[in-house]
Design an enzyme around this catalytic site. Sequence first.
Site, PDB file in Angstrom:
ATOM      1  N   GLY A   1      12.947   5.198  13.437  1.00 23.43           N
ATOM      2  CA  GLY A   1      11.991   4.393  12.783  1.00 23.43           C
ATOM      3  C   GLY A   1      10.694   3.723  13.680  1.00 23.43           C
TER       4      GLY A   1
ATOM      5  N   ALA B   1       0.217   2.603  11.237  1.00 23.61           N
ATOM      6  CA  ALA B   1       1.542   3.362  10.797  1.00 23.61           C
ATOM      7  C   ALA B   1       1.074   4.465   9.752  1.00 23.61           C
ATOM      8  CB  ALA B   1       2.540   2.409  10.222  1.00 23.61           C
TER       9      ALA B   1
ATOM     10  N   HIS C   1      -6.340  -6.103 -18.342  1.00 22.13           N
ATOM     11  CA  HIS C   1      -6.478  -7.402 -18.397  1.00 22.13           C
ATOM     12  C   HIS C   1      -5.238  -8.282 -18.673  1.00 22.13           C
ATOM     13  CE1 HIS C   1      -8.546 -11.096 -18.851  1.00 22.13           C
ATOM     14  NE2 HIS C   1      -7.869 -11.410 -20.062  1.00 22.13           N
TER      15      HIS C   1
END
Length: 471
Positions: free
Chosen positions: A42, A326, A450
Amino acid sequence: MSDTSSFDLVVIGSGPGGYVGAIKAAQLGLKVAVVEKRQTYGGTCLNVGCIPSKALLHASEMFAEAGHSFADLGIKVSPELDLATMLGHKDKTVKANVDGVAFLFRKNKIEGVAGTGRIVKAGEVEVTGEDGARRTLATKAICIATGSAVAGIPGLDVAFDGETIVSSDHAIALPKVPASMVVVGGGVIGLELGSVWSRLGARVTVVEYLDKILGPMDGEVSAQFQKLLVKQGFTFKLGAKVTAIAKTGSGAAVTFEPAKGGEPETLEAEVVLVATGRRPYTDGLGLDEAGVARDKAGRIEIDAHYQTSVPGIYAIGDVVKGPMLAHKAEDEGIALAEILAGQAGHVNYGVIPSVVYTSPEIASVGKTEEELKADGVEYKVGKFPFMANGRARAMLHTDGFVKVLTDARTDKVLGGHVVGFGAGDMIAEIAVLMEFGGSAEDLARTCHAHPTMSEAVREAAFAAFAKPIHV
Ligand code: NAI
């Protein structure tokens, strides 16, 4: 021990660029290995960057909201900080994410090779494990995705000790909230991590070289955001060049002088966070021996297909030019995998969103007003404040605005900027619109649910080509 295995692609580095590129290449039928020297996959993003900082940003934002705005919503609480649990939440978040990458590697039959990779030559990567054992990987293609490291301050030997003088790596794990913090650098890292510790109780002062925070962002966005941070308790010293950082008995002292010349000033704080940028990380890769060319800033030079000066060796992400983000690295990883698999991989560098995960969030895509002026483009500005948005009022998130920049002749959207709650998610619709070459009228005539914050995006688009309804 010597063992030779062969692959279609060996990726060095398992950050968002490397691991995403590896998965895409495996999906396209390539035999892939990923070399990683950290204990977990990672890279910076998942281990010490984007992911842990977002866990802390969210938790500290909840803490601040509980203390400051819950009462206005009719909720009476007296929040008490449990920093150990908050840091534990961050650690669990990181673990879930890095374990997720390991799972995806297994699922896609990608071989993870633990150790430090060195390029011997095109087609050959040598990996040295923690125990010193070496393994040689033979491969058709090599992808360098080794990311970036803390740059420090050019010309200054910053003595990081991880406790008093810290980088972002340490600032995600301070064991106690400092009473005061000086942040050197008013960029993304300084403002995000400064926000975390400010919300938890630290008195934060940002010392920034430029006359504005968030240097590359639209000027109006930076100015508005700075005002909001001042309301949150931040102090700013702009146009100030840091020339010395030294430990004292109770913390550290930061000396800075006006960037345009003048008397130096010194500020003391319990913790000093140095966030003055990152540098491409290529240490130990053997680039010079392999003949891989770099530019003056240390970035690996690539052609339009991510190939370096050596055929068969490619590079993506923070080690090459472009924003150190990233998602930019991920897109380059995907494009390279597609190119290696014989497809047409491509990244549209004109539409890469950028988000600062503060409160409110700041998000931007495409051109700023300053860039359009410099390019001599005739443009229109459509703006809408969240103060006039019903959902924002209901949630007490009325700070900020949406700004849409269009070509004055064609109405094509050239840039979008959002300061506001959830800006990082709202920017996506402007990015999609720009990817399709859409106009402000396209955006305004798209029905928006909305009540949502995104109605402000639509209203800003209306403002650019006609008139907004609600102001
Ligand atoms: P940055 O480049 O965003 O900001 C560094 C700031 O330090 C600049 O404004 C610069 O003018 C200032 N500075 C440099 N030398 C100085 C001195 N001697 N005295 C005073 N100020 C000085 O770098 P940052 O914040 O360290 O981030 C590094 C990289 O990581 C960036 O490319 C950023 O985009 C990326 N990043 C992105 C995030 C996101 O997308 N949310 C989060 C964190 C990092």
